[in-house]
Scaffold this motif. Structure first.
Motif, PDB file in Angstrom:
ATOM      1  N   THR A 161       0.845  -1.199   0.000  1.00 38.99           N
ATOM      2  CA  THR A 161       0.000   0.000   0.000  1.00 38.99           C
ATOM      3  C   THR A 161       0.880   1.248   0.000  1.00 38.99           C
ATOM      4  O   THR A 161       2.107   1.159   0.122  1.00 38.99           O
ATOM      5  CB  THR A 161      -0.927   0.037   1.232  1.00 38.99           C
ATOM      6  OG1 THR A 161      -0.128  -0.039   2.414  1.00 38.99           O
ATOM      7  CG2 THR A 161      -1.903  -1.130   1.236  1.00 38.99           C
ATOM      8  N   ILE A 162       0.220   2.382  -0.088  1.00 37.39           N
ATOM      9  CA  ILE A 162       0.963   3.650  -0.197  1.00 37.39           C
ATOM     10  C   ILE A 162       1.586   4.035   1.147  1.00 37.39           C
ATOM     11  O   ILE A 162       2.747   4.449   1.206  1.00 37.39           O
ATOM     12  CB  ILE A 162       0.033   4.767  -0.709  1.00 37.39           C
ATOM     13  CG1 ILE A 162      -0.518   4.383  -2.089  1.00 37.39           C
ATOM     14  CG2 ILE A 162       0.762   6.094  -0.784  1.00 37.39           C
ATOM     15  CD1 ILE A 162      -1.552   5.350  -2.606  1.00 37.39           C
ATOM     16  N   THR A 163       0.827   3.930   2.238  1.00 43.04           N
ATOM     17  CA  THR A 163       1.317   4.357   3.548  1.00 43.04           C
ATOM     18  C   THR A 163       1.385   3.167   4.507  1.00 43.04           C
ATOM     19  O   THR A 163       0.699   2.166   4.331  1.00 43.04           O
ATOM     20  CB  THR A 163       0.400   5.429   4.156  1.00 43.04           C
ATOM     21  OG1 THR A 163      -0.902   4.853   4.380  1.00 43.04           O
ATOM     22  CG2 THR A 163       0.270   6.627   3.210  1.00 43.04           C
ATOM     23  N   TRP A 164       2.245   3.328   5.560  1.00 46.86           N
ATOM     24  CA  TRP A 164       2.380   2.279   6.569  1.00 46.86           C
ATOM     25  C   TRP A 164       1.071   2.065   7.330  1.00 46.86           C
ATOM     26  O   TRP A 164       0.710   0.942   7.645  1.00 46.86           O
ATOM     27  CB  TRP A 164       3.503   2.629   7.553  1.00 46.86           C
ATOM     28  CG  TRP A 164       4.874   2.362   7.006  1.00 46.86           C
ATOM     29  CD1 TRP A 164       5.761   3.284   6.567  1.00 46.86           C
ATOM     30  CD2 TRP A 164       5.486   1.084   6.839  1.00 46.86           C
ATOM     31  NE1 TRP A 164       6.910   2.665   6.115  1.00 46.86           N
ATOM     32  CE2 TRP A 164       6.766   1.307   6.277  1.00 46.86           C
ATOM     33  CE3 TRP A 164       5.083  -0.233   7.091  1.00 46.86           C
ATOM     34  CZ2 TRP A 164       7.645   0.268   5.984  1.00 46.86           C
ATOM     35  CZ3 TRP A 164       5.962  -1.259   6.796  1.00 46.86           C
ATOM     36  CH2 TRP A 164       7.223  -1.010   6.247  1.00 46.86           C
ATOM     37  N   GLU A 165       0.381   3.143   7.635  1.00 44.55           N
ATOM     38  CA  GLU A 165      -0.872   3.035   8.382  1.00 44.55           C
ATOM     39  C   GLU A 165      -1.891   2.218   7.605  1.00 44.55           C
ATOM     40  O   GLU A 165      -2.549   1.320   8.151  1.00 44.55           O
ATOM     41  CB  GLU A 165      -1.420   4.429   8.678  1.00 44.55           C
ATOM     42  CG  GLU A 165      -2.706   4.410   9.482  1.00 44.55           C
ATOM     43  CD  GLU A 165      -3.222   5.815   9.769  1.00 44.55           C
ATOM     44  OE1 GLU A 165      -4.327   5.921  10.313  1.00 44.55           O
ATOM     45  OE2 GLU A 165      -2.525   6.795   9.426  1.00 44.55           O
ATOM     46  N   LEU A 166      -2.017   2.497   6.322  1.00 41.29           N
ATOM     47  CA  LEU A 166      -2.934   1.749   5.480  1.00 41.29           C
ATOM     48  C   LEU A 166      -2.478   0.302   5.320  1.00 41.29           C
ATOM     49  O   LEU A 166      -3.300  -0.625   5.295  1.00 41.29           O
ATOM     50  CB  LEU A 166      -3.043   2.429   4.112  1.00 41.29           C
ATOM     51  CG  LEU A 166      -4.034   1.799   3.116  1.00 41.29           C
ATOM     52  CD1 LEU A 166      -5.446   1.798   3.688  1.00 41.29           C
ATOM     53  CD2 LEU A 166      -3.976   2.537   1.776  1.00 41.29           C
TER      54      LEU A 166
END
Length: 204
Positions: A104-109
């Motif tokens: 995914t694009i971000t670590w949180e996602l």
């Protein structure tokens, strides 16, 4: 399957006695069968009474709660195969879980999308390490012709407590031990092997 239950008794009229108190062998050179203090059968050497199964088992290794049976002379090799198959299944589960992780694009996602698979990886990883350690321990004990019971309770077993700390009267070398364990399906008279080992022929 039958782990090697002791079914017959060849000596009559002998009173039962405590398993750990009665000496199996009166002298190091004279192996003698002992009477089980629970089922009152005469025990061959390396046999032990299982409190869960309430039977004496030949070449007793341990009682496994996962298979709800004892591991002994007749099914020990199949227990090794069981551990190997279990390890392969866990490794396959690890592979599936790893292949399902999505970038995914971000670590949180990424954590949100793959959180369940990460939890699965953690659980399966722990089980895999446990099975690897258990399989490794059993293969080591097989290679030296020793059982889990003998390894853990050596100081209480009369035919071993008088041996040196590194001495194993049943050890015939790694190759012979593995060959006998995996390739020869028969009941072994351990008393004879013990006598031969403890009384080597003196060479002039």
């Amino acid at each position: 399957m039958d782990p090697g239950f002791v079914l017959t008794d060849t000596v009559k009229g002998v009173q039962g006695s405590d398993e750990e108190m009665e000496s199996m062998i009166p002298q190091p050179s004279t192996p003698r069968l002992r009477r089980c203090g629970y089922c009152l059968l005469q025990q061959p050497m390396r046999a032990k009474h299982c409190q869960t199964c309430k039977r004496c088992v030949r070449r007793f290794d341990h009682h496994c709660p996962w298979i709800k049976n004892c591991v002994g002379e007749r099914n020990h090799r199949w227990f090794i195969v069981y551990l190997l198959v279990q390890l392969l299944a866990l490794l396959w589960a690890l592979h599936i879980a790893l292949s399902g992780i999505s970038p995914t694009i971000t670590w949180e996602l990424w954590f949100r999308v793959n959180g369940f698979l990460l939890a699965v990886l953690g659980v399966v990883g722990i089980f895999s390490m446990v099975v690897v350690l258990l399989l490794g321990c059993h293969l080591y004990l097989v290679s030296i012709n020793c059982t889990t019971w003998e390894f853990m309770s050596r100081h209480r077993i009369s035919y071993l407590k008088n041996c040196g700390s590194e001495e194993n009267p049943f050890d015939r070398g790694v190759f012979c031990n593995l060959w006998d364990f995996f390739c020869i399906c028969r009941t072994v008279v351990w008393e004879q092997m013990y006598s031969r080992t403890r009384n080597p022929t003196n060479s002039v």
